[in-house]
Design a protein around this motif. Sequence first.
Motif, PDB file in Angstrom:
ATOM      1  N   GLU A 238      42.328  43.560  36.024  1.00 41.19           N
ATOM      2  CA  GLU A 238      43.581  43.416  36.759  1.00 41.19           C
ATOM      3  C   GLU A 238      44.121  42.002  36.645  1.00 41.19           C
ATOM      4  O   GLU A 238      45.326  41.801  36.523  1.00 41.19           O
ATOM      5  N   ALA A 239      43.219  41.027  36.663  1.00 38.56           N
ATOM      6  CA  ALA A 239      43.659  39.644  36.489  1.00 38.56           C
ATOM      7  C   ALA A 239      44.316  39.494  35.120  1.00 38.56           C
ATOM      8  O   ALA A 239      45.354  38.844  34.984  1.00 38.56           O
ATOM      9  N   ALA A 240      43.718  40.131  34.113  1.00 42.49           N
ATOM     10  CA  ALA A 240      44.295  40.041  32.773  1.00 42.49           C
ATOM     11  C   ALA A 240      45.637  40.769  32.707  1.00 42.49           C
ATOM     12  O   ALA A 240      46.559  40.325  32.024  1.00 42.49           O
TER      13      ALA A 240
ATOM     14  N   ARG B 120      36.619  45.651  37.990  1.00 36.48           N
ATOM     15  CA  ARG B 120      37.988  46.075  37.774  1.00 36.48           C
ATOM     16  C   ARG B 120      38.952  44.915  37.980  1.00 36.48           C
ATOM     17  O   ARG B 120      39.983  44.820  37.333  1.00 36.48           O
ATOM     18  N   SER B 121      38.584  44.017  38.908  1.00 33.16           N
ATOM     19  CA  SER B 121      39.521  42.929  39.194  1.00 33.16           C
ATOM     20  C   SER B 121      39.715  42.020  37.978  1.00 33.16           C
ATOM     21  O   SER B 121      40.746  41.393  37.833  1.00 33.16           O
ATOM     22  N   LEU B 122      38.715  41.968  37.082  1.00 33.28           N
ATOM     23  CA  LEU B 122      38.880  41.164  35.871  1.00 33.28           C
ATOM     24  C   LEU B 122      39.991  41.723  34.990  1.00 33.28           C
ATOM     25  O   LEU B 122      40.854  40.990  34.517  1.00 33.28           O
TER      26      LEU B 122
END
Lengths: 369, 293
Positions: free
Chosen positions: B188-190, B184-186
């Motif tokens: 979110e980073a985007a 999920r953090s990917l």
Amino acid sequence: MAKISMRDVRKSYGKDQVVHGVNLEIANGEFIVVLGPSGCGKSTLLRMIAGLETITAGQIAIGDTVVNDLEPRERGCAMVFQNYALYPHMTVAENIGYALKVAGTPKAERMARIAAVAASVGLGDFLDRRPGQLSGGQRQRVAMARAIIREPRVFLFDEPLSNLDAKLRVQMRHEIRRIHNRIAATSVFVTHDQQEGMTLADRLVVMNKGVIEQVGTPSEIYDQPASTYVGGFIGSPAMNFLSGQVDRATHSVRLASGDRIDVSPAIAARNHGKLVQIGVRPEAMTMVPAGQGTLNATFEFVEELGAGRLYHMMFEDLTLTVLAGDRQTLAAGAPVGLHIPASAVHLFDADTGKRVEAAPLAVVEQVPA
Amino acid sequence: MRRAYFKFSWIAAVLLAPQLMIIFVFFYWPSAQALYWAFTLEQPWGGGNTWVGFENFANVLSDPYYWGSVRVSVIYAVATTILAMGMALILALFADRQLAGYRAYRIGLIWPYAVAAPAVGLSFQFVFNPGAGIFSYLNTLSPGVWDPSVYPWQAIASIVIAGAWKQVAYSFIFFLAALQAIPRSLSEAAVMDGARPLRRMIDLQLPLLTPTFFFLLVINITDSFTDSFGIVDTLTGGGPFRSTDLMVYKIYTDGFQSLDYSGAAAQSIILMLLVMALTFVQFRYIERRVHYT
Ligand SMILES: Nc1ncnc2c1ncn2[C@@H]1O[C@H](COP(=O)(O)OP(=O)(O)OP(=O)(O)O)[C@@H](O)[C@H]1O
Ligand SMILES: [Mg+2]
């Protein structure tokens, strides 16, 4: 560059409230560290500022804009994630430049900025690698570069150093502080490592179970913890605690054992009869020959810390620790006197855990560390 | 990599035996039989088989009907694969975004995989039947426009749709699992980098799906060459005018209806080699372009 203000910010997941009314004003360009144990809501708070989590109640403003209903991309924040969250299929250059690409920056300008930012964090030679081909520290730098290149108004860090080894962590800590000073953004840094917090912060925010326990400069928080929680959480080795009752006549606190610990007459006068917790830092106590100190304890064992030694004592059924620079040889079970000066005593209300003061807390003017 | 070495033991042999027996009885033995038939010819008046070398293959390959069958098989394989994987991907992307009701259709979408091919064919009879099916509505608008038993392209479209419908489920499960495995953090980073959902789909989700995509491509192509018999048999019976006479179906009709075992066996061998060659090509040329992360 922007100030951040939070008014009574709350967050609930279903029926569980995990952040209970946070009020915090962060000045423009300040480096704020949010410190607290696992699960206290630090990340949640940070993610609410970023816009990755909705705000259940209250208001967050960045600069002069209330951002409650703004999308993350409209808030001007950049975030560094704990696991870095690098795009695994993109090269280092593509990772760093992705935000610019999304924003439609022309390719030539993008390349120039990527090169400049990469060079500033020492990644110049790695632009064509994939994240999988980098070491932990290098990945960390890519994550930093990706945040820096956007020239954000606000920098958010969620435990960015916790995956690094001890030495690299200290090194990256300095680097983060340097970057902060250079680009002069407002930074909010979340960690549960108190040393990291103490060394990085202009001001520390100590959180516990979804509430802010205390806000202040690291030295304020260390010297005048606002609660037993803060006293026990900040400082390593941890503060010693004893329970007792304030006695005005002898301006002291009487322990259950009958021993008395002196406190300042002003405090004793205002709080006569109050049940209190006494907090004493290990380095503020000294060992004296048995019978000559404030308390008599029994020596148990010693921990060598290099720069000093941590002596463990039994007093009644409590363990007390004394941090001393000199090296004494004591036999286990030997009686030891402990001297506790009145100036070393922190008093906390036994029921609420709040700090007990002689007078309302004076505003302490201190230069940030 | 660590490897464990085991000494030969009777217990291991006994435990392996049932599985080996099954593989032997249902795979090696029939394959050996097919090989035997492919290179021999049964004498017309009995008296065993005679060795004929590659004559059976030469006969098959010089038969224009066979080439017709190859052509329609390729069309069927490509069309069902594109349709099934495309639908599966779209559905999985939506299910992953957790739009309203996604739990219900996540389960609903997995069911078709459990349905046997002939049952799929039968149910699609009710869809495509020119007199009573759903498509018969077209005939009320303009009589006679829809009839898969008359128009070859309509027959092909029917088996493609039925075949794709059956395969969507399998691809969907894999796509959804792969999407949900993207941290999920990917995303979110985007999000922090300013990418909107469509942009994240193109720049992040699709590239990270490529290993799954490749795996499903191999599986779907292979399946549509080898596992289409039930649908053809129940839906079109190979017609009209052999327009849906897929390779597996032709093997069956030549072997069991025309009793030409040798021709059918030769076709089986060719089909097997074709599937192997396709899989090889896919691994050789497509897998290189896949990002394994
Ligand atoms: N999506 C969620 N649904 C329900 N509860 C959640 C969710 N995310 C977090 N929580 C709860 O909110 C509380 C605070 O979580 P948070 O992630 O902010 O903690 P943290 O202080 O960052 O801890 P850590 O130091 O372990 O990262 C925890 O009790 C957690 O269980
Ligand atoms: Mg956290």
